[in-house]
Each structure stands twice: as C-alpha cells, then as structure tokens.
Design a protein around this motif. Sequence first.
Motif, PDB file in Angstrom:
ATOM      1  N   CYS A 186      55.395  78.795  44.127  1.00  0.00           N
ATOM      2  CA  CYS A 186      54.168  79.363  43.782  1.00  0.00           C
ATOM      3  C   CYS A 186      54.301  79.044  42.288  1.00  0.00           C
ATOM      4  N   PRO A 213      50.708  82.909  44.010  1.00  0.00           N
ATOM      5  CA  PRO A 213      51.356  84.276  44.122  1.00  0.00           C
ATOM      6  C   PRO A 213      51.654  85.454  45.432  1.00  0.00           C
ATOM      7  N   TYR A 271      55.100  82.270  38.331  1.00  0.00           N
ATOM      8  CA  TYR A 271      53.284  82.123  37.802  1.00  0.00           C
ATOM      9  C   TYR A 271      52.818  82.126  36.927  1.00  0.00           C
ATOM     10  N   CYS A 330      58.092  85.584  42.673  1.00  0.00           N
ATOM     11  CA  CYS A 330      56.509  85.275  41.934  1.00  0.00           C
ATOM     12  C   CYS A 330      55.620  85.394  41.228  1.00  0.00           C
ATOM     13  N   ALA A 380      52.315  82.766  47.966  1.00  0.00           N
ATOM     14  CA  ALA A 380      53.026  82.647  47.901  1.00  0.00           C
ATOM     15  C   ALA A 380      54.576  83.818  48.349  1.00  0.00           C
ATOM     16  N   PHE A 381      54.864  85.021  47.475  1.00  0.00           N
ATOM     17  CA  PHE A 381      54.971  86.296  47.965  1.00  0.00           C
ATOM     18  C   PHE A 381      55.259  85.967  49.966  1.00  0.00           C
TER      19      PHE A 381
END
Length: 433
Positions: A361, A367, A394, A390, A370-371
């Motif tokens: 991330c 973000p 970030y 995340c 990535a989550f």
Amino acid sequence: MLLKYKNFFSVLGLWIFFGCIIGITVGSATTFLLEANDYLGDDIRLKRDWLIFLLPFGGIIIGYIYMNYGKVFLNNALNDTAQLNNLVIEAVHGKNEVPRRMGPIVYLGTFITVLFGGSTGREGAAVQMGGSVAATVHKIFKVSKFDNKILLMSGISAGFGSAFGAPITGAVFGMEMTALGKLKFEALVPCLTASFSGHYVTTAAWGHKHEEFILQTVPEKSIITFLTVILLSVVFSLISIFYCQLRHGIQNFSEKFFKKNHMKRAFFGGIIIVVLTMIVGSQDYNGRGLQMLEQSFHEEVPPFAFLAKLIFTAVTLGSGFVGGEAIPLFFIGATLGNALHEFIDLPMSFLSALGLIAVFCGGANTPIAAFLLAMEMFDGKGLEYFFVACLVSYLFSGHHGLWPSQKIHEPKSRLYSIPRGETMEDVEKKKKS
C-alpha cells in the motif's frame, strides 16, 4: 426518455464488450506470463545455479531490445517503453501513448530477468501487456482519445486481476493506480468487466492456480492490538519509502553515469547482483522468492531477509532489468513482519500478512485496492486491522511511490504542502532543488 435509455444501454453494452475483449486477451497473455515464469524460475533456474553468472549478459540483451525497438514515435511524440508502468500512467493522463509492441517487449525482458536470477515480480509485465492490448483495441475500433483513457484503465485492471487472482482488487487498482486522491468511477464497468474476465480466463479457462498465503490466526480486537497495528503500519510505510527512494536513486544514478545507455546499465547491474548473490551464499533473494514468501507465514525466515530482498530488487530494477514490484514488496513486508514476531506478541501469519499489505500500500499509493487485496487474499479475515493498516501506511508513506508519473490530484493530507496536479517526480525534484 426512450432515447435516453437507449443511449445509456448502448454505452453500457459497448463498455462491457470492450472490457470482455481486453479481459479475455490479457487474461490469456497473463496466463502465459505466469506459466512461463514458473517454468523458467522454478524448473530451470533453481536447478541450475550457474545461470546467475549469465545475468549481466541477459542485461545487455534487454538493454539492446529497449534501445533499438522500445522507442516509438506516435503523434509526433517519442514514447519510450523503457518507462514501463510510468508510460502507461502517462498515457492515461493523455501525455503519451502506449505502443502496441510494449507488451511483447516487456514479456521478453521479464523472461530473461527471471531466467538468469534478477529479483523481480510479474504485475509490471501484466499491466504493460494490458496497456498494449488496450492500445490495440483503440486502434482497431477507433475509439475517441477520451475513451482510450478508460480502455487503458481496463487494461491495467485486467493485468492486475488476472496476475494475482484478485478480480475485485484489479477493478479498483486500474482506477486508483494513476492518480492520488481521485477515482474515475466512469471506468468502473469496463474495469470490473476486464478484471473479472481476465481472472476467470486465467483460472477457469486455462486452469492456472495462484499462490495461496494462509492467514492462520487473527488476534482478538483490543485497543492495545489496534495501537500495535498502527505503530507497525508506520514502520512498514517507512520501509516502502526506503525501497522506492533506493530504487529510483539507483536508476537516476545509473542513467546519469552511463548516459542512459541501457545496455551498460543492465550489464553492470547484473554484475552487482552476481556479487551480492555470492556474498549472501544462496539464491533465496533472486527471482521472485515465492518459496520464502510463503514460508514466512508459518515458520521463521532469516531476520534480515526483508533487507536483502529490498536491496536485490532495487538494484535489479534500478539498473534496467524489468518485471514487477508487487511480489518483491509482498516479500519485503511479509518477511519483515515475520522478523518482528520475535519482539511482538502477535501471531506470525498475521504479522506477515499485515506487512505484505501495508508495504504494498505504501509503495503503490493505492489504499482501497490494497485493502480489497487483503480481503480477497485472506478471505476477509481481520478486515478492521487491514483497513487501519492501509490508511496509516498510505498517509505516512508521504508523496513517494513506485511510479514517479503518478499524478497528485489531491494531497494525502493538508499537513503536506503539495500543490495539486503535480506528479510524484515533480515533488521529488522540488525537494532536491
């Protein structure tokens, strides 16, 4: 009113059609990439340690290809495929165009890098093939320049979704990768269609099986655990900054020192990797490193494995070899989390998973993607922790990242005095000046 709905469904159908074409094509090409990388990396290189000594000469071949076939004039502008993912991002912003030859060139370069032991991943090649396919669709169907940007996003989505078996992540990644603080939701339908089409072509039609990282235990929710996750996420974000700065620093230095001669850069970069391999005494940090990455989820790995992989990858990609950076970031984050298990009383697999997602991330500046990747990769376990990780990664990674061409539509926080509309590269140059 009837005409309005007719136009709506006409456009909707067109985007689904384009998304399917891109997804099916990119999914098939990505399957070839994955299977070829497995064969070259596992069946050939790992059984022949001496191949590492040919890496510098592989670098000469890659450099020759990019210097002689990678530069294309389109619309009176030079488009250099050696810019890799940055060229795809610039094409989305309308600054450049993606040559159709970009995909085949990066595939060939990735195969050479993997075969001879360069430390790299695969999503870069998949994303660039996605851009190449999108450019071909644009050429065949003659879509407008504005719609071509959406096609390129769809190509990115198809490449990422099919490369990692994460179609939901892929759909958002295609929209989120190009700019900070902005999601172009108009591209959601083609990106979603392309990502899912690419994923199912790769897995269902061609039968490719993706790696699995098992999150065995998630800690109980508590204030102490959340505070620990926040602190760890800051550490992971700083590691992502260190990697990005080192990787770009090596690239800038080697380009300046060798006067942008790609062949010389890659040759000497290959020599450095050979020397580092001999110093380490193993090839655990060459290639993709999937074996140690999977191992980090259930047993201890060398405590400085994350640092070794970070250096190996920064030298490999910074000196002109090609591939992806997601897998190396996964490796760096997971092995760092594994090492921290010695000092932090949290489950090993949880720390490895947290590191994997947070470092990715921080480097990619995506973000939401990535989550979603954590949700797809770990079956939705620990979503509260990954969401916090995340966000923290970030924010604390600042305006650094894997791709200098990422545009800052909105600064990450008002605490950062960053003007809108600039790129990561612009910000770095201003800091130095």
